[in-house]
Design an enzyme around this catalytic site. Structure first.
Site, PDB file in Angstrom:
ATOM      1  N   ASN A 123      16.240   3.733   0.202  1.00 48.56           N
ATOM      2  CA  ASN A 123      15.996   5.180  -0.645  1.00 48.56           C
ATOM      3  C   ASN A 123      16.424   6.489  -0.389  1.00 48.56           C
ATOM      4  O   ASN A 123      16.766   7.273  -1.298  1.00 48.56           O
ATOM      5  CB  ASN A 123      14.353   5.211   0.006  1.00 48.56           C
ATOM      6  CG  ASN A 123      14.183   4.461  -1.251  1.00 48.56           C
ATOM      7  OD1 ASN A 123      14.203   3.434  -1.543  1.00 48.56           O
ATOM      8  ND2 ASN A 123      12.298   4.076  -1.403  1.00 48.56           N
ATOM      9  N   LEU A 126       0.810  -1.269   0.058  1.00 52.07           N
ATOM     10  CA  LEU A 126      -0.222  -0.343   0.238  1.00 52.07           C
ATOM     11  C   LEU A 126       1.358   1.235  -0.207  1.00 52.07           C
ATOM     12  O   LEU A 126       2.028   0.993   0.480  1.00 52.07           O
ATOM     13  CB  LEU A 126      -1.204   0.204   0.686  1.00 52.07           C
ATOM     14  CG  LEU A 126      -1.921  -1.192   1.538  1.00 52.07           C
ATOM     15  CD1 LEU A 126      -2.213  -1.669   2.825  1.00 52.07           C
ATOM     16  CD2 LEU A 126      -3.314  -1.315  -0.223  1.00 52.07           C
ATOM     17  N   LYS A 151      15.453   0.120   4.143  1.00 53.98           N
ATOM     18  CA  LYS A 151      14.840   0.573   3.348  1.00 53.98           C
ATOM     19  C   LYS A 151      14.219   2.046   3.350  1.00 53.98           C
ATOM     20  O   LYS A 151      15.062   2.767   2.233  1.00 53.98           O
ATOM     21  CB  LYS A 151      13.175   0.501   3.164  1.00 53.98           C
ATOM     22  CG  LYS A 151      12.538   0.974   1.866  1.00 53.98           C
ATOM     23  CD  LYS A 151      12.575   0.237   0.697  1.00 53.98           C
ATOM     24  CE  LYS A 151      11.998   1.004  -0.303  1.00 53.98           C
ATOM     25  NZ  LYS A 151      12.255   0.482  -1.968  1.00 53.98           N
TER      26      LYS A 151
HETATM   27  P1  NAD Z   1       0.922   2.152  -6.140  1.00 55.53           P
HETATM   28  O1  NAD Z   1      -0.146   3.947  -5.743  1.00 55.53           O
HETATM   29  O2  NAD Z   1       0.730   1.947  -8.118  1.00 55.53           O
HETATM   30  O3  NAD Z   1      -0.230   1.588  -5.683  1.00 55.53           O
HETATM   31  C1  NAD Z   1      -1.162   1.506  -3.788  1.00 55.53           C
HETATM   32  C2  NAD Z   1      -2.667   0.900  -4.213  1.00 55.53           C
HETATM   33  O4  NAD Z   1      -3.003   0.140  -3.150  1.00 55.53           O
HETATM   34  C3  NAD Z   1      -3.788   1.268  -5.580  1.00 55.53           C
HETATM   35  O5  NAD Z   1      -3.073   0.149  -6.202  1.00 55.53           O
HETATM   36  C4  NAD Z   1      -3.972   1.506  -4.735  1.00 55.53           C
HETATM   37  O6  NAD Z   1      -5.952   1.607  -5.247  1.00 55.53           O
HETATM   38  C5  NAD Z   1      -4.042   0.548  -3.295  1.00 55.53           C
HETATM   39  N1  NAD Z   1      -4.873   0.635  -2.520  1.00 55.53           N
HETATM   40  C6  NAD Z   1      -4.692   2.437  -1.412  1.00 55.53           C
HETATM   41  N2  NAD Z   1      -5.189   2.611  -0.742  1.00 55.53           N
HETATM   42  C7  NAD Z   1      -6.148   1.665  -0.207  1.00 55.53           C
HETATM   43  C8  NAD Z   1      -7.625   0.886   0.432  1.00 55.53           C
HETATM   44  N3  NAD Z   1      -7.832   1.426   2.117  1.00 55.53           N
HETATM   45  N4  NAD Z   1      -7.563  -0.247   0.414  1.00 55.53           N
HETATM   46  C9  NAD Z   1      -6.726  -1.631  -0.477  1.00 55.53           C
HETATM   47  N5  NAD Z   1      -6.367  -1.250  -1.740  1.00 55.53           N
HETATM   48  C10 NAD Z   1      -5.755   0.005  -1.307  1.00 55.53           C
HETATM   49  O7  NAD Z   1       1.630   2.676  -5.641  1.00 55.53           O
HETATM   50  P2  NAD Z   1       3.365   1.689  -5.715  1.00 55.53           P
HETATM   51  O8  NAD Z   1       3.595   2.367  -6.701  1.00 55.53           O
HETATM   52  O9  NAD Z   1       2.286  -0.258  -6.354  1.00 55.53           O
HETATM   53  O10 NAD Z   1       3.772   1.505  -4.192  1.00 55.53           O
HETATM   54  C11 NAD Z   1       3.446   0.680  -2.997  1.00 55.53           C
HETATM   55  C12 NAD Z   1       4.573   0.517  -2.580  1.00 55.53           C
HETATM   56  O11 NAD Z   1       5.753  -0.307  -2.528  1.00 55.53           O
HETATM   57  C13 NAD Z   1       4.885   2.215  -1.662  1.00 55.53           C
HETATM   58  O12 NAD Z   1       4.724   2.256  -0.346  1.00 55.53           O
HETATM   59  C14 NAD Z   1       6.101   2.649  -2.292  1.00 55.53           C
HETATM   60  O13 NAD Z   1       6.640   3.487  -2.138  1.00 55.53           O
HETATM   61  C15 NAD Z   1       6.926   0.845  -2.300  1.00 55.53           C
HETATM   62  N6  NAD Z   1       7.475   0.730  -3.172  1.00 55.53           N
HETATM   63  C16 NAD Z   1       7.379   0.831  -4.959  1.00 55.53           C
HETATM   64  C17 NAD Z   1       8.441   0.726  -5.981  1.00 55.53           C
HETATM   65  C18 NAD Z   1       7.970   1.590  -7.321  1.00 55.53           C
HETATM   66  O14 NAD Z   1       8.757   1.365  -8.008  1.00 55.53           O
HETATM   67  N7  NAD Z   1       6.758   1.706  -7.480  1.00 55.53           N
HETATM   68  C19 NAD Z   1       8.938   0.442  -5.386  1.00 55.53           C
HETATM   69  C20 NAD Z   1       9.833   0.095  -4.350  1.00 55.53           C
HETATM   70  C21 NAD Z   1       9.065   0.172  -2.961  1.00 55.53           C
END
Ligand code: NAD
Length: 305
Positions: free
Chosen positions: A175, A65, A171
């Protein structure tokens, strides 16, 4: 085989859940975005009707999330995971969040007889697509062993960093470097552009010295420098991570002037409406701020991968 609940099917959660299905795991999935759920159902997952429904039916509940507040709400809040999770089940949070929130959620889980492991994800979204992510894990040895096969299905490199919270803390350190480098790269390439230098010869020089860094060498060549600023990892999420760095550093009385400067540069990019773009688009935000056309690699460039 243990049944997995997967909550949060965004840019990262979607490929991670897909890779679990491909490796034969049985998944019950949930996201507030119905389209994201449909993608996984088409691959063979079962759709949970709510967070509580997923938790009631799963042995291990994975959360991927956006931020601390949402993870705390989804796990410990009203109608959250812990409202229905069975004793002996386990929460595996893979989001990037504040370590104090991780500690609080781990304590809530323990009080309900539910295991907890934090395993934030390293590397790029494109690595998650092909099951090549790196995981930094915090948790008890037995809990780590329990989720290891699942982590192996989603990634290629796994480090057990210590007890609960050690993954999240690792992490934040990771980061700080990865995200701050984006701002340094953006300033360097904006300066090069302002000085009238050619982007290809500038990269030749930077790649030939100790200025080399993974952001400039891998992510930027696949993203901003070839004109693709669609979100792999957004400037909004990178800003959130630098804020976590500053908060953790302040709590530990560790001054971090570069992190503070980088965080504010990301704040400026968000104010200029770049928040939803890939974090490599810090280049475009920096160039935009000084009225320069951001550099792009020409077709057939020796630096195109
Ligand atoms: P994103 O915004 O694409 O995905 C988050 C998802 O969570 C969305 O589909 C959203 O609809 C869902 N969501 C939000 N609130 C919700 C709820 N209450 N109940 C159910 N679903 C809910 O984000 P992401 O890029 O997938 O990143 C997710 C996590 O991973 C973050 O903490 C980010 O910092 C970390 N991260 C991201 C990357 C990257 O390259 N994108 C890499 C490593 C770590």
């Amino acid at each position: 085989m243990e049944k997995i609940g997967f909550i949060g099917l965004g840019r990262m959660g979607r490929p991670m859940a897909s890779n679990l299905i491909k490796k034969g795991f049985e998944l019950i999935v949930h996201d507030v975005n119905a389209e994201a759920v449909d993608v996984l159902v088409n691959l063979g997952a079962d759709a949970g009707s709510s967070v509580a429904d997923v938790a009631a039916r799963a042995d291990v509940i994975i959360t991927m999330l956006p931020n601390s507040a949402i993870v705390a709400q989804v796990v410990s809040g009203v109608d959250g995971v812990l409202s229905t999770a069975r004793k002996g089940s386990l929460v595996l949070d893979m989001s990037t969040i504040d370590p104090n929130t991780t500690d609080a959620i781990a304590a809530d889980c323990k009080a309900r007889g539910v295991g907890f492991v934090d395993a934030p994800v390293g590397r790029l979204a494109t690595h998650a697509d092909i099951g090549q992510s790196l995981f930094m894990v915090g948790g008890e040895d037995a809990d780590f062993e329990r989720v290891k096969a699942m982590l192996e299905a989603m990634g290629s490199t796994i480090y057990h960093c210590g007890p609960c919270g050690a993954g999240t803390r690792s992490k934040i350190v990771n980061n700080f470097l990865a995200v701050s480098l984006c701002q340094l790269n953006a300033e360097a390439l904006t300066l090069a552009t302002g000085l009238g230098l050619d982007i290809e010869s500038t990269l030749d020089v930077l790649y030939g010295t100790t200025a080399t860094n993974g952001q400039l060498r891998i992510n930027w060549l696949q993203k901003v420098l070839v004109g693709d600023t669609s979100a792999g990892f957004t400037i909004d999420l990178a800003h959130k991570d630098l804020t976590l760095v500053m908060e953790s550093a302040n709590a530990a009385k560790v001054p971090m002037p570069m992190a503070a400067a980088a965080r504010e540069a990301f704040s400026q990019a968000r104010a200029r409406k770049f928040g939803g773009k890939d974090f490599s688009a810090m280049l475009d935000a920096n160039c935009d701020a000084v009225g320069l056309e951001p550099p792009r690699l020409p077709q057939g460039s020796r630096h195109r991968t």
